[in-house]
Scaffold this active site. Structure first.
Site, mmCIF file in Angstrom:
data_model
loop_
_atom_site.group_PDB
_atom_site.id
_atom_site.type_symbol
_atom_site.label_atom_id
_atom_site.label_comp_id
_atom_site.label_asym_id
_atom_site.label_seq_id
_atom_site.Cartn_x
_atom_site.Cartn_y
_atom_site.Cartn_z
ATOM 1 N N SER A 1 0.733 -1.254 0.047
ATOM 2 C CA SER A 1 -0.019 -0.088 -0.119
ATOM 3 C C SER A 1 0.903 1.366 -0.068
ATOM 4 C CB SER A 1 -0.774 0.010 0.955
ATOM 5 O OG SER A 1 -1.968 0.938 0.920
ATOM 6 N N ASP B 1 -8.849 -7.012 -4.058
ATOM 7 C CA ASP B 1 -8.389 -5.554 -3.802
ATOM 8 C C ASP B 1 -9.051 -4.493 -4.697
ATOM 9 O OD1 ASP B 1 -7.141 -3.149 -3.067
ATOM 10 O OD2 ASP B 1 -5.145 -4.187 -3.008
ATOM 11 N N HIS C 1 -7.884 -5.810 0.204
ATOM 12 C CA HIS C 1 -6.600 -5.020 0.074
ATOM 13 C C HIS C 1 -6.036 -5.484 1.594
ATOM 14 C CE1 HIS C 1 -3.645 -1.871 -0.210
ATOM 15 N NE2 HIS C 1 -3.924 -1.320 0.729
#
Length: 399
Positions: free
Chosen positions: A165, A331, A364
């Site tokens: 991320s 995700d 995610h």
């Protein structure tokens, strides 16, 4: 390398100076941090944790770049919450990031709120918290500060830089700006720039914080208050994007929370409502609202291609870094096509790159969990890199 004069604040404990419970590297006026905004930050400090030992060749260091709402406590109990480290399933004597083999480094990013200089830190010019007087930072600024820390630790080359991320954005910046210092790079659930959708979610979170009356134009620390309701809503909104529809259905569905019938009111009738409220208000305990503004903005501004004349491949020209890129099928915050853009750019630059999309319904957040296939793939990639170093050096120096 401890710096004792630490004054820092997080969450609803803004009236206190919270020790980061980690080493802190201090950089004085003779070591300024040049920011992308044109402002110079000096003095400043970086809080960090290390695990394992640096070998005699100094070629077994792995830098972990943390995501948005995490910090340097990757594999030890958190000093504020007491919870286990956010990636302790991967880092440790039994993990793939084996502390008997590797020297693991994880630092709190500039702009963060657990020891590194950020908006809750004391502005030496005023004696009060910076608040919104703190300069807006970028992913590039975070990495520049990390590079200064790595140099201070006496490390010329990192065996690997890994992150997911926002951490993955930092890894990409490392691999572009410090090619000669990065032997391998692992980017999980990330992208080379924030999408319009992600910028939109970030803006909702920022507006929730700034709409809280207790935010007080960012100067809540001076009064010992915190915009806890606004920060909690920001966290609730973001947390939804970290999950997937499949996860939400599997864990909660439309199940009621501690009741057999709906109340015809606005209490938490459903389990998912109760869960999100818990996520929001527990987050307030450990995170600073202004830091949330600054770090989400840094993610919004990240656009690696724009830094290289609009062509992402230019960021990796002549690189010798080995790359592993991974995405997760469910995700929707950083979908697989974002990872493929990075892979195509690396291919165009002639880089060594491996790519995998992992099937999961965990969304995610899957990169933070112990996904066996992901763990196996990362382990294989690291072992391949270790073999390559042994082949180049003629010894077992990473073992």
């Amino acid at each position: 390398m401890k710096h004792e004069n630490i004054h820092h604040a997080c969450g609803n404990k803004v009236s206190q100076a919270i020790q980061p419970d980690s080493a802190v590297a201090f950089f004085g006026k003779d070591q300024p941090l040049q920011l992308d905004s044109g402002i110079v930050l000096s003095p400043f400090q970086i809080a960090y944790k290390t695990y394992g030992s640096l070998n005699t060749h100094k070629n077994n260091a792995i830098l972990i770049c943390h995501p948005l709402t995490c910090d340097q406590h990757v594999a030890n109990p958190h000093p504020v919450t007491g919870k286990a480290g956010w990636w302790d399933s991967l880092v440790g004597c039994n993990g793939i990031l084996n502390t008997n083999r590797y020297f693991i480094i994880c630092s709190n990013v500039i702009g963060g709120c657990l020891g590194s200089t950020g908006p809750a830190s004391v502005n030496p010019q005023t004696g009060q918290a910076y608040a919104l007087d703190f300069p807006v930072i970028t992913i590039g600024d975070m990495v520049r500060a990390q590079a200064m820390l790595v140099n201070k630790l006496g490390i010329d080359t990192l065996f690997s830089v890994i992150g997911g991320s926002m951490g993955g954005m930092q890894v990409l910046q490392w691999a572009s700006a410090y090619k000669e210092k990065v032997f391998s790079a692992i980017i999980l659930a990330s992208s080379a720039r924030h999408s319009a959708q992600n910028i939109a979610f970030g803006e909702i979170g920022r507006q929730a914080i700034m709409a809280d009356p207790k935010w007080q134009g960012g100067r809540y620390i001076d009064t010992g208050e915190t915009p806890s309701k606004g920060l909690a809503v920001a966290r609730m909104t973001a947390h939804i994007t970290y999950l997937s529809e499949g996860t939400l259905h599997r864990k909660f569905g439309r199940n009621l929370h501690e009741r057999s019938e709906i109340t015809f009111g606005f209490d938490a009738d459903f389990q998912i409502e109760s869960y999100l409220r818990h996520q929001g208000f527990s987050f307030v305990e450990r995170f600073d609202a202004n830091s949330y503004l600054y770090l989400t903005r840094a993610m919004d501004y990240f656009d690696l291609a724009a830094e290289h004349k609009g062509r992402l491949a230019n960021a990796f020209q002549n690189t010798k870094t080995r790359f592993f890129i991974a995405s997760f099928s469910s995700d929707w915050l950083f979908p697989t096509h974002e990872s493929r853009i990075i892979v195509h750019a690396l291919n165009a630059a002639g880089a060594s790159v491996s790519f995998a999309e992992f099937e999961t319904d965990k969304g995610h957040d899957a990169f933070l969990l112990h996904e066996p296939v992901m763990v196996s793939a990362i382990k294989g990639f690291l072992e391949s890199g270790a073999r390559a170093i042994r082949g180049l050096s003629g010894d077992g120096s990473t073992s």
